[in-house]
Scaffold this motif. Sequence first.
Motif, PDB file in Angstrom:
ATOM      1  N   LEU A 177       0.817  -1.215   0.000  1.00 32.48           N
ATOM      2  CA  LEU A 177       0.000   0.000   0.000  1.00 32.48           C
ATOM      3  C   LEU A 177       0.851   1.264   0.000  1.00 32.48           C
ATOM      4  CD1 LEU A 177      -2.878  -1.011   2.446  1.00 32.48           C
ATOM      5  CD2 LEU A 177      -2.893  -0.983  -0.054  1.00 32.48           C
ATOM      6  N   MET A 178       2.116   1.143   0.382  1.00 33.54           N
ATOM      7  CA  MET A 178       3.010   2.301   0.345  1.00 33.54           C
ATOM      8  C   MET A 178       3.411   2.674  -1.080  1.00 33.54           C
ATOM      9  SD  MET A 178       5.500   1.471   3.596  1.00 33.54           S
ATOM     10  CE  MET A 178       6.691   2.726   3.116  1.00 33.54           C
ATOM     11  N   VAL A 179       3.217   1.735  -2.030  1.00 30.86           N
ATOM     12  CA  VAL A 179       3.538   2.028  -3.430  1.00 30.86           C
ATOM     13  C   VAL A 179       2.579   3.102  -3.925  1.00 30.86           C
ATOM     14  CG1 VAL A 179       3.672   1.077  -5.762  1.00 30.86           C
ATOM     15  CG2 VAL A 179       4.373  -0.307  -3.801  1.00 30.86           C
ATOM     16  N   PRO A 180       3.078   4.175  -4.510  1.00 33.81           N
ATOM     17  CA  PRO A 180       2.178   5.245  -4.966  1.00 33.81           C
ATOM     18  C   PRO A 180       1.239   4.769  -6.066  1.00 33.81           C
ATOM     19  CG  PRO A 180       4.428   5.599  -5.742  1.00 33.81           C
ATOM     20  CD  PRO A 180       4.491   4.483  -4.752  1.00 33.81           C
ATOM     21  N   ASP A 181       0.083   5.459  -6.151  1.00 30.41           N
ATOM     22  CA  ASP A 181      -0.916   5.065  -7.149  1.00 30.41           C
ATOM     23  C   ASP A 181      -0.418   5.264  -8.565  1.00 30.41           C
ATOM     24  OD1 ASP A 181      -2.732   4.309  -5.223  1.00 30.41           O
ATOM     25  OD2 ASP A 181      -3.620   6.313  -5.075  1.00 30.41           O
ATOM     26  N   THR A 182       0.476   6.194  -8.769  1.00 33.51           N
ATOM     27  CA  THR A 182       1.049   6.435 -10.091  1.00 33.51           C
ATOM     28  C   THR A 182       2.553   6.189 -10.027  1.00 33.51           C
ATOM     29  OG1 THR A 182      -0.621   8.117 -10.556  1.00 33.51           O
ATOM     30  CG2 THR A 182       1.349   8.108 -11.935  1.00 33.51           C
ATOM     31  N   VAL A 183       2.991   5.235 -10.805  1.00 32.92           N
ATOM     32  CA  VAL A 183       4.408   4.883 -10.834  1.00 32.92           C
ATOM     33  C   VAL A 183       4.991   5.318 -12.176  1.00 32.92           C
ATOM     34  CG1 VAL A 183       6.092   3.027 -10.686  1.00 32.92           C
ATOM     35  CG2 VAL A 183       3.986   2.908  -9.331  1.00 32.92           C
ATOM     36  N   ASP A 184       5.878   6.305 -12.122  1.00 30.46           N
ATOM     37  CA  ASP A 184       6.547   6.789 -13.335  1.00 30.46           C
ATOM     38  C   ASP A 184       8.041   6.834 -13.036  1.00 30.46           C
ATOM     39  OD1 ASP A 184       7.315   7.833 -15.692  1.00 30.46           O
ATOM     40  OD2 ASP A 184       6.031   9.609 -15.621  1.00 30.46           O
ATOM     41  N   ILE A 185       8.681   5.700 -13.211  1.00 29.59           N
ATOM     42  CA  ILE A 185      10.071   5.561 -12.800  1.00 29.59           C
ATOM     43  C   ILE A 185      10.994   6.466 -13.598  1.00 29.59           C
ATOM     44  CG2 ILE A 185      11.999   3.934 -12.646  1.00 29.59           C
ATOM     45  CD1 ILE A 185      10.000   1.745 -12.084  1.00 29.59           C
ATOM     46  N   PHE A 186      10.748   6.593 -14.903  1.00 29.44           N
ATOM     47  CA  PHE A 186      11.692   7.328 -15.745  1.00 29.44           C
ATOM     48  C   PHE A 186      11.627   8.834 -15.482  1.00 29.44           C
ATOM     49  CE2 PHE A 186      10.692   3.383 -17.985  1.00 29.44           C
ATOM     50  CZ  PHE A 186      11.959   2.875 -18.144  1.00 29.44           C
ATOM     51  N   THR A 187      10.436   9.346 -15.206  1.00 28.67           N
ATOM     52  CA  THR A 187      10.306  10.774 -14.952  1.00 28.67           C
ATOM     53  C   THR A 187      10.824  11.144 -13.570  1.00 28.67           C
ATOM     54  OG1 THR A 187       8.366  10.857 -16.389  1.00 28.67           O
ATOM     55  CG2 THR A 187       8.702  12.714 -14.887  1.00 28.67           C
ATOM     56  N   ASN A 188      10.515  10.307 -12.564  1.00 35.16           N
ATOM     57  CA  ASN A 188      10.877  10.589 -11.176  1.00 35.16           C
ATOM     58  C   ASN A 188      12.004   9.672 -10.696  1.00 35.16           C
ATOM     59  OD1 ASN A 188       8.713  12.511 -10.922  1.00 35.16           O
ATOM     60  ND2 ASN A 188       7.310  10.765 -10.774  1.00 35.16           N
ATOM     61  N   TRP A 189      12.975   9.419 -11.576  1.00 33.05           N
ATOM     62  CA  TRP A 189      14.008   8.456 -11.221  1.00 33.05           C
ATOM     63  C   TRP A 189      14.839   8.924 -10.020  1.00 33.05           C
ATOM     64  CZ3 TRP A 189      15.409   3.901 -10.717  1.00 33.05           C
ATOM     65  CH2 TRP A 189      16.727   3.531 -10.510  1.00 33.05           C
ATOM     66  N   SER A 190      15.086  10.216  -9.909  1.00 30.94           N
ATOM     67  CA  SER A 190      15.890  10.706  -8.790  1.00 30.94           C
ATOM     68  C   SER A 190      15.222  10.417  -7.452  1.00 30.94           C
ATOM     69  CB  SER A 190      16.130  12.212  -8.939  1.00 30.94           C
ATOM     70  OG  SER A 190      14.890  12.913  -8.947  1.00 30.94           O
ATOM     71  N   TYR A 191      13.891  10.520  -7.388  1.00 33.05           N
ATOM     72  CA  TYR A 191      13.158  10.219  -6.147  1.00 33.05           C
ATOM     73  C   TYR A 191      13.319   8.751  -5.767  1.00 33.05           C
ATOM     74  CZ  TYR A 191       9.099   9.134  -3.228  1.00 33.05           C
ATOM     75  OH  TYR A 191       8.278   8.661  -2.233  1.00 33.05           O
ATOM     76  N   TYR A 192      13.111   7.853  -6.739  1.00 35.70           N
ATOM     77  CA  TYR A 192      13.225   6.418  -6.454  1.00 35.70           C
ATOM     78  C   TYR A 192      14.683   6.027  -6.196  1.00 35.70           C
ATOM     79  CZ  TYR A 192       8.429   6.171  -8.123  1.00 35.70           C
ATOM     80  OH  TYR A 192       7.081   6.360  -8.285  1.00 35.70           O
ATOM     81  N   SER A 193      15.618   6.720  -6.842  1.00 36.37           N
ATOM     82  CA  SER A 193      17.034   6.420  -6.610  1.00 36.37           C
ATOM     83  C   SER A 193      17.418   6.747  -5.168  1.00 36.37           C
ATOM     84  CB  SER A 193      17.896   7.228  -7.578  1.00 36.37           C
ATOM     85  OG  SER A 193      19.263   7.001  -7.333  1.00 36.37           O
ATOM     86  N   ARG A 194      16.883   7.839  -4.619  1.00 37.77           N
ATOM     87  CA  ARG A 194      17.170   8.173  -3.221  1.00 37.77           C
ATOM     88  C   ARG A 194      16.605   7.126  -2.274  1.00 37.77           C
ATOM     89  NH1 ARG A 194      15.878  13.425  -5.018  1.00 37.77           N
ATOM     90  NH2 ARG A 194      13.777  13.243  -4.141  1.00 37.77           N
ATOM     91  N   ILE A 195      15.436   6.583  -2.606  1.00 36.56           N
ATOM     92  CA  ILE A 195      14.844   5.525  -1.772  1.00 36.56           C
ATOM     93  C   ILE A 195      15.727   4.279  -1.786  1.00 36.56           C
ATOM     94  CG2 ILE A 195      12.878   3.955  -1.544  1.00 36.56           C
ATOM     95  CD1 ILE A 195      11.094   6.164  -2.567  1.00 36.56           C
ATOM     96  N   VAL A 196      16.197   3.917  -2.979  1.00 37.88           N
ATOM     97  CA  VAL A 196      17.055   2.734  -3.105  1.00 37.88           C
ATOM     98  C   VAL A 196      18.342   2.929  -2.317  1.00 37.88           C
ATOM     99  CG1 VAL A 196      18.419   1.365  -4.725  1.00 37.88           C
ATOM    100  CG2 VAL A 196      16.090   2.014  -5.315  1.00 37.88           C
ATOM    101  N   GLN A 197      18.945   4.108  -2.445  1.00 36.05           N
ATOM    102  CA  GLN A 197      20.198   4.368  -1.733  1.00 36.05           C
ATOM    103  C   GLN A 197      20.003   4.349  -0.216  1.00 36.05           C
ATOM    104  OE1 GLN A 197      23.189   4.478  -3.030  1.00 36.05           O
ATOM    105  NE2 GLN A 197      22.367   4.231  -5.105  1.00 36.05           N
ATOM    106  N   SER A 198      18.875   4.864   0.261  1.00 33.04           N
ATOM    107  CA  SER A 198      18.620   4.851   1.705  1.00 33.04           C
ATOM    108  C   SER A 198      18.435   3.432   2.208  1.00 33.04           C
ATOM    109  CB  SER A 198      17.387   5.699   2.027  1.00 33.04           C
ATOM    110  OG  SER A 198      16.216   5.140   1.445  1.00 33.04           O
ATOM    111  N   ILE A 199      17.825   2.564   1.396  1.00 36.49           N
ATOM    112  CA  ILE A 199      17.654   1.154   1.789  1.00 36.49           C
ATOM    113  C   ILE A 199      19.018   0.468   1.870  1.00 36.49           C
ATOM    114  CG2 ILE A 199      16.739  -1.082   1.051  1.00 36.49           C
ATOM    115  CD1 ILE A 199      14.351   0.413  -0.139  1.00 36.49           C
ATOM    116  N   LEU A 200      19.856   0.699   0.868  1.00 35.34           N
ATOM    117  CA  LEU A 200      21.180   0.072   0.859  1.00 35.34           C
ATOM    118  C   LEU A 200      22.042   0.579   2.016  1.00 35.34           C
ATOM    119  CD1 LEU A 200      21.997   0.144  -2.977  1.00 35.34           C
ATOM    120  CD2 LEU A 200      21.137  -1.767  -1.617  1.00 35.34           C
ATOM    121  N   ASN A 201      21.984   1.881   2.277  1.00 38.57           N
ATOM    122  CA  ASN A 201      22.766   2.421   3.392  1.00 38.57           C
ATOM    123  C   ASN A 201      22.244   1.915   4.735  1.00 38.57           C
ATOM    124  OD1 ASN A 201      24.428   3.905   1.677  1.00 38.57           O
ATOM    125  ND2 ASN A 201      23.053   5.666   1.671  1.00 38.57           N
TER     126      ASN A 201
END
Length: 560
Positions: free
Chosen positions: A218-242
Amino acid sequence: MKAAKKEVFSFHKFLVLFRMLFREKSHLSLRGNLKRTLVKLMSLLILFLALGFLSYGAYYLAASFNVFSTVFYVPLAVPSMVMAFLLLFGFFSLLSGLRRSLFLSPDNKILLTYPCTGSTLFLARLAVYFVHELGRNFLVQFPLLVGYMAVMGAPGGLYPWLVVALVFLSFFEVMLASLFVIPYHLIASFLEERRALRLPLLIAFFLVLAGLFVALVLMVPDTVDIFTNWSYYSRIVQSILNGFKAYLSPFYAATTFLVGEPTGYSYQAFPLSSLYAFLGMALLSLLSALFDVYVLNPFYLRLSSSGVLDSKRKGAGKKKENRPLPPFISALKKEALLLKSGNERGLLSLSTAFLALPFLALALGKLFHGMDLSSRGRYYVEVLMLLIFLLVSLASAAALARSFTEEGMGYLLSRSYPRPSFFFILPKLVFPGAIGSLSLLASTFLYALFYGLDPASSSLLAVSLVVFYLGTSLSALAFDFVHPSSTFLQDGSSLKGERAATLLAFIVSAAVSALFFLYRNEGVLPSYLKLLALSLIYGGISAALFYLKGRYQGKEEARR
């Protein structure tokens, strides 16, 4: 009179016990069944190579598309997270198996009468699990890590080092499991003796996991646009790895011990964290070895040589008066007892797959709903979901192809019952049919709710999936339901039936999905109506063939 000479450890006797116990656990014997052993080894080799190619391809694509970095680089935390997941689940499996081998194995008392010390038997059991864990790590961990090392350009000397490091890691896992096996055994025994407490705890544990999974979806947003908002998702990935490196640093350090650490511009073979990991594992292994010698070994010998377990089994439960039941109800009760005792391995694996299917449908439905899909993209998604539902359900139904074979001679005793064959055939379908049907209905409901499929189409899809599943289940049972004079009780015959049922499952899944892909161009509702018609035709043919085979077997039995 001279005192009896105390027997010392015999390496030869240890090897004899080890070979016997390992053959029993691995079911590999070049002398006993050469064909089955070679087939199993070839299957493991194919899996090993497939995992290696999959690992290399995944990491190469991630580095090429700069998923984790602006340069050609995949952080070590990524394979470390995969390794941690596999190690954790493998450890619980190892702990459970070690407990069964040490404390619940029925051959303990027999083996203790062999002309060897009890400590030799204890060491042989630990050695079997060490080799088993080492084999599992080489089969799974080795190709996954080698794929990463090859992409990141690891030095050549690290590849043979990985072999040595996996041996040490496997030894550490077994030593750590031996440290926890006594408390695990005591807790498990406590819960097994109190069944009224065990079921609520199991349900509560499952609900917690289910709740966490649903919350994450349910935390997944209703609209997923990875290519347009890649910087937002990249920060999430980096925070998970860190976060993984910070809070689960022992797993990260263990990964550096195995494969070193790339930095993006160079590759450090043995960083300082790998030394810390080695010293930590060596210290824990030493403490576990001392614990095994002075605590676990005496506990194992005392429990195995005493009648504690036997007395518990004999005295467990109150005697109940046997009451006659109708034949069909009696057969259902037998199936319930087989499921409860864990003897129905096919049904247990089927239940696990169907338990996970609704969560998979929920996640995929939410993911695809968030994508901006064209009309053509929507029916690609619907075809893909149909293929997933069919593959999971029909491949799980293939496990029923060993339902009668697993009963062994109990199957022949059932055949001697003075009733038509269907009295002991159809009960085999009741529990798996109910489990699979409920799971498919729930999965379709969740998929339709989150993806946005209309009620009419989702209802047709649900009914079609249930009919396809029940038809394949009947076919799988028919592969195993044979005349007692046949060779079905011989080695390898159940494997042939399961292979045939699995092949049928894949063929039906691919063919039905391909036809639905063609129908989907004609509109939503007409395509699902045709899918329902296909399922009814398939189910009718499966039921007719099953009925004819049952009648034929009944006539053959009457002639005997």
